[in-house]
Design an enzyme around this catalytic site. Structure first.
Site, short mmCIF file in Angstrom:
data_model
loop_
_atom_site.label_atom_id
_atom_site.label_comp_id
_atom_site.label_asym_id
_atom_site.label_seq_id
_atom_site.Cartn_x
_atom_site.Cartn_y
_atom_site.Cartn_z
CB SER A 1 -3.63 -2.13 7.60
OG SER A 1 -3.34 -1.65 8.90
CB SER A 2 1.49 -1.18 9.58
OG SER A 2 1.92 -0.37 8.50
CD GLN B 1 -0.81 9.46 13.89
OE1 GLN B 1 -0.10 10.32 13.39
NE2 GLN B 1 -1.45 8.57 13.16
N GLY C 1 0.84 -1.20 0.00
CA GLY C 1 0.00 0.00 0.00
C GLY C 1 0.88 1.26 0.00
CG HIS C 2 3.26 2.25 3.43
ND1 HIS C 2 3.25 1.14 4.23
CD2 HIS C 2 2.69 3.24 4.14
CE1 HIS C 2 2.70 1.44 5.40
NE2 HIS C 2 2.33 2.71 5.37
CD GLN D 1 -4.00 9.88 7.92
OE1 GLN D 1 -3.75 9.67 9.09
NE2 GLN D 1 -3.35 9.26 6.95
N GLY E 1 -3.28 7.63 1.21
CA GLY E 1 -4.15 6.51 0.85
C GLY E 1 -5.59 6.75 1.26
CE LYS F 1 -5.52 0.85 5.99
NZ LYS F 1 -5.94 1.05 7.40
CB VAL G 1 -2.97 -1.12 -2.10
CG1 VAL G 1 -2.26 -2.33 -2.68
CG2 VAL G 1 -2.62 0.14 -2.89
O1 PAF Z 1 -1.38 7.45 7.86
C1 PAF Z 1 -0.38 7.46 8.61
O2 PAF Z 1 0.49 6.57 8.55
C2 PAF Z 1 -0.23 8.57 9.64
O3 PAF Z 1 -1.45 8.91 10.18
C3 PAF Z 1 0.50 9.80 9.09
C4 PAF Z 1 -0.24 10.47 7.96
C5 PAF Z 1 1.89 9.39 8.62
C6 PAF Z 1 0.67 10.85 10.21
O4 PAF Z 1 1.39 10.32 11.29
#
Ligand code: PAF
Length: 283
Positions: free
Chosen positions: A185-186, A61, A36-37, A153, A147, A149, A176
């Site tokens: 997703s991680s 966060q 995905g990344h 955000q 992304g 997903k 993805v």
């Molecule tokens: O989506 C993420 O992995 C995180 O929320 C981000 C955008 C890198 C901010 O820490």
């Protein structure tokens, strides 16, 4: 690929690139990278002369009791993978560099942060908006790829960019998926083999919802009931929320008569997974 930890070093390199007239693409991440990344990185590469990827597990966060401590980390593995992708710089600042003693400035995107995940993750989107604004100020990208997903955000960041007149173009990228449909997703690494089988419930529920809508069921309360029952028929699952919202305002709707975002958050074992789809009713 250069690995930079210091904010001032990152800023100096960006200045040099700007002086040479190079365009800059940025992909912010929290690491433990997956396909995905890499899709986001490839998009950034297509659109820019230089690409920076950040890896920073952003403590502000995560709400108390969430998975900040156990969030998967493997910088050496990520480095090797980004090198292969042809990334120019990996920016991986330390927590003390990003939040030195005395730090006290936060960004709040008010209404878009209230519903969906915001209802259950206190302070999450303030943490996201704050770190992303800091990263944008450090890296000064022309474009940044996010992304879909993490749909809420994406909307929060787009709104922040508009409201604060930032000079960065946000590029959304489609979700993805693994071969069976599970959104990458991680956090999928938290799943045991048995839970992994149940994790497919989210994707299946999105498709079921689309089917039901197109068979004529437009009432959100009934759709929600059916989807909850469907998801929780898979072992180890517990629905946190099923919401049908306007794709731009993220306000809840009562009927699916227009294109509507269906967003899900489901615990599968200890892993909290999210997924979403815009459902476009056939008239
Ligand atoms: O989506 C993420 O992995 C995180 O929320 C981000 C955008 C890198 C901010 O820490």
């Amino acid at each position: 690929m250069e690995v930079i930890e210091s904010i001032s070093e990152m800023k100096n390199l960006v200045k040099e690139w700007k002086r040479r007239g190079l365009s800059l693409g940025f992909v912010p991440t929290m690491g433990y990278l997956h396909e995905g990344h890499f899709a986001l990185v490839r998009r950034a590469k297509e659109l820019s002369d230089r690409v920076v990827v950040s890896i920073f597990v952003n403590p502000i966060q995560f709400a108390p009791g969430e998975d900040y401590q156990r969030y998967p980390r493997d910088l050496e593995r990520d480095k090797a993978l980004l090198e292969k992708e042809g990334v120019d710089v990996l920016f991986s600042p330390k927590v003390e560099e990003m939040y030195p003693p005395g730090f006290q400035t936060y960004v709040e995107v008010k209404e878009l942060s209230l519903g969906l995940c915001g209802r259950y993750r206190a302070g999450h989107f303030v943490g996201v908006a704050t770190v992303v604004l800091k990263l944008f100020n450090i890296v000064q990208p022309d474009i940044a790829v996010f992304g879909e997903k993490d749909y809420q955000q994406l909307k929060v960041i787009q709104r922040m960019v508009q409201d604060l007149n930032l000079d960065v173009k946000i590029i959304p990228h489609p979700i993805v998926r693994e071969e069976d449909g599970l959104a990458m997703s991680s956090r999928n690494t938290y799943l045991s083999p048995e839970e992994r089988k149940s994790a497919i419930a989210l994707y299946k529920a999105l498709n079921l919802a689309e089917e039901l809508v197109n068979q004529g069921e437009r009432r959100v309360n009934l759709l929600k009931e059916k989807l909850k029952e469907f998801i929780e028929s898979f072992p180890y699952t517990k629905v946190q929320y099923i919401e049908f919202v306007h794709p731009e305002t993220l306000k809840e709707v009562e009927r699916v008569d227009e294109p509507t975002l269906l967003a899900l958050a489901v615990f599968v074992g200890k892993a909290r997974l999210i997924d979403n789809k815009i459902i476009i009713p056939k008239s």
